[in-house]
Design a protein around this motif. Sequence first.
Motif, short mmCIF file in Angstrom:
data_model
loop_
_atom_site.label_atom_id
_atom_site.label_comp_id
_atom_site.label_asym_id
_atom_site.label_seq_id
_atom_site.Cartn_x
_atom_site.Cartn_y
_atom_site.Cartn_z
N ILE A 111 -18.15 -50.74 63.26
CA ILE A 111 -18.24 -49.98 61.75
C ILE A 111 -17.82 -48.43 61.86
O ILE A 111 -17.89 -47.86 63.03
CB ILE A 111 -19.93 -49.82 61.60
N GLU A 112 -17.04 -48.21 60.73
CA GLU A 112 -16.58 -46.96 60.85
C GLU A 112 -17.28 -46.21 59.55
O GLU A 112 -17.45 -46.72 58.76
CB GLU A 112 -15.04 -46.88 60.52
N ILE A 113 -17.87 -44.94 59.92
CA ILE A 113 -18.49 -44.16 58.96
C ILE A 113 -18.02 -42.67 58.86
O ILE A 113 -17.92 -42.00 59.84
CB ILE A 113 -20.11 -44.09 59.21
N THR A 114 -17.67 -42.03 57.68
CA THR A 114 -17.43 -40.70 57.69
C THR A 114 -18.46 -39.77 57.22
O THR A 114 -19.09 -39.96 56.04
CB THR A 114 -16.13 -40.66 56.36
N GLU A 115 -19.00 -38.69 58.16
CA GLU A 115 -20.00 -38.17 57.96
C GLU A 115 -19.49 -36.57 58.25
O GLU A 115 -18.95 -36.29 59.31
CB GLU A 115 -21.34 -38.43 58.82
N ASN A 116 -19.74 -35.59 57.18
CA ASN A 116 -19.36 -34.44 57.50
C ASN A 116 -17.98 -34.11 57.76
O ASN A 116 -17.50 -33.26 58.67
CB ASN A 116 -20.23 -33.57 58.52
N ASN A 117 -17.13 -34.95 57.18
CA ASN A 117 -15.63 -34.95 57.25
C ASN A 117 -15.05 -35.51 58.47
O ASN A 117 -13.81 -35.30 58.84
CB ASN A 117 -15.15 -33.38 57.00
N PHE A 118 -15.97 -35.89 59.37
CA PHE A 118 -15.45 -36.61 60.57
C PHE A 118 -15.62 -38.00 60.66
O PHE A 118 -16.64 -38.54 60.02
CB PHE A 118 -16.55 -36.22 61.85
N LEU A 119 -14.70 -38.75 61.10
CA LEU A 119 -14.67 -40.31 60.99
C LEU A 119 -15.41 -40.71 62.23
O LEU A 119 -14.93 -40.54 63.56
CB LEU A 119 -13.29 -40.99 61.18
N HIS A 120 -16.44 -41.41 62.51
CA HIS A 120 -17.33 -41.92 63.36
C HIS A 120 -16.98 -43.40 63.47
O HIS A 120 -17.13 -44.24 62.67
CB HIS A 120 -18.70 -41.51 63.13
N LYS A 121 -16.68 -43.72 64.98
CA LYS A 121 -16.60 -45.29 65.02
C LYS A 121 -17.77 -45.81 66.03
O LYS A 121 -17.87 -45.13 66.93
CB LYS A 121 -15.24 -45.32 65.77
N TYR A 122 -18.47 -46.52 65.58
CA TYR A 122 -19.54 -47.27 66.07
C TYR A 122 -19.57 -48.75 66.54
O TYR A 122 -18.67 -49.46 65.76
CB TYR A 122 -20.89 -47.17 65.14
N MET A 123 -20.26 -48.96 67.55
CA MET A 123 -20.34 -50.52 67.77
C MET A 123 -22.00 -50.59 67.58
O MET A 123 -22.82 -49.97 68.44
CB MET A 123 -20.18 -50.92 69.30
N TYR A 124 -22.47 -51.49 66.91
CA TYR A 124 -23.83 -51.97 66.63
C TYR A 124 -24.15 -53.25 67.58
O TYR A 124 -23.27 -54.15 67.32
CB TYR A 124 -24.24 -52.30 65.02
N ILE A 125 -25.52 -53.26 68.10
CA ILE A 125 -25.66 -54.62 68.51
C ILE A 125 -27.04 -54.72 68.12
O ILE A 125 -27.98 -53.76 67.95
CB ILE A 125 -25.57 -54.22 70.38
N TYR A 126 -27.45 -55.97 68.20
CA TYR A 126 -28.87 -56.40 67.62
C TYR A 126 -29.27 -57.53 68.40
O TYR A 126 -28.67 -58.70 68.77
CB TYR A 126 -28.98 -56.65 66.10
N GLY A 127 -30.52 -57.55 69.03
CA GLY A 127 -31.25 -58.69 69.67
C GLY A 127 -30.69 -59.18 71.03
O GLY A 127 -30.11 -58.36 71.75
N GLY A 128 -30.68 -60.45 71.32
CA GLY A 128 -30.26 -60.84 72.63
C GLY A 128 -31.46 -61.33 73.66
O GLY A 128 -32.37 -60.96 73.04
N MET A 129 -30.92 -61.51 75.01
CA MET A 129 -32.12 -62.20 75.70
C MET A 129 -32.16 -61.66 77.13
O MET A 129 -30.87 -61.28 77.56
CB MET A 129 -32.10 -63.62 75.58
N SER A 130 -32.92 -61.65 77.83
CA SER A 130 -32.58 -61.35 79.23
C SER A 130 -33.38 -62.28 80.12
O SER A 130 -34.63 -62.90 79.51
CB SER A 130 -33.05 -59.79 79.50
N LEU A 131 -33.14 -62.40 81.27
CA LEU A 131 -33.99 -63.63 82.13
C LEU A 131 -35.19 -63.19 82.37
O LEU A 131 -36.00 -64.35 82.66
CB LEU A 131 -33.07 -63.65 83.55
N THR A 132 -35.80 -61.95 82.12
CA THR A 132 -37.22 -61.67 82.49
C THR A 132 -37.92 -61.71 81.24
O THR A 132 -39.16 -61.24 81.43
CB THR A 132 -37.19 -60.27 83.17
#
Length: 208
Positions: A111-132
């Motif tokens: 995702i790219e979002i412009t906030e306060n005249n700055f372009l911010h580049k983000y990676m969002y993650i959701y969920g998933g699993m772990s062996l424990t």
Amino acid sequence: VEPDEDIMLVFGGISLFNITINETNKDEILKQIYINCTLHSYFNDKLTTPETQHIGNYIANNCGNEVLNEIWEYNINKHTWNYIQPIIDNTLPQQQQQKPYPRYAHSSIYIEITENNFLHKYMYIYGGMSLTNTEPFSDMWRYELAYFPTKYNPTNKGNTWTLLTPSDGVHPGPREHHAMTAVVRDSVYTHIYLFGGIRSESEILNDL
């Protein structure tokens, strides 16, 4: 990340243990792997309640595997890989340090979002699993890239993780192997859509 560079980010996953075996240590290492892989029969016999069975399953499944929470960056222009070490506040207790728990079968989106005249580049993650885990994760994390202009932002230079909490408390719930995509309207990212996934062996989801 420089302005004219294209990259791909890879987060987490499940991998074989990175073990180097040589003539000096091979007997001890192979013995330990054998012990780890055979212990599950004991735990499966002794830990049979739903609250404890996952411990035996963890030992059975994890004898040669590890779940990761690393970030790797692939530079498409230069054809090179770079291991990223996010900024973590090590002065905080470990449970308060801001980084996702190791996982696999999660989903991610850019995702790219412009906030306060700055372009911010983000990676969002959701969920998933772990062996424990006894059930999948239901958390949303955002990683901000150290994008070229962001490096010179006096208040936020990027390369950090943030745990995101829904303002109304509503979220899609625990799931793994789901899909996510982003919607762009008039050159602006407006929504993230999440579809489907698996909550348990008996619950396969088809909600949006």
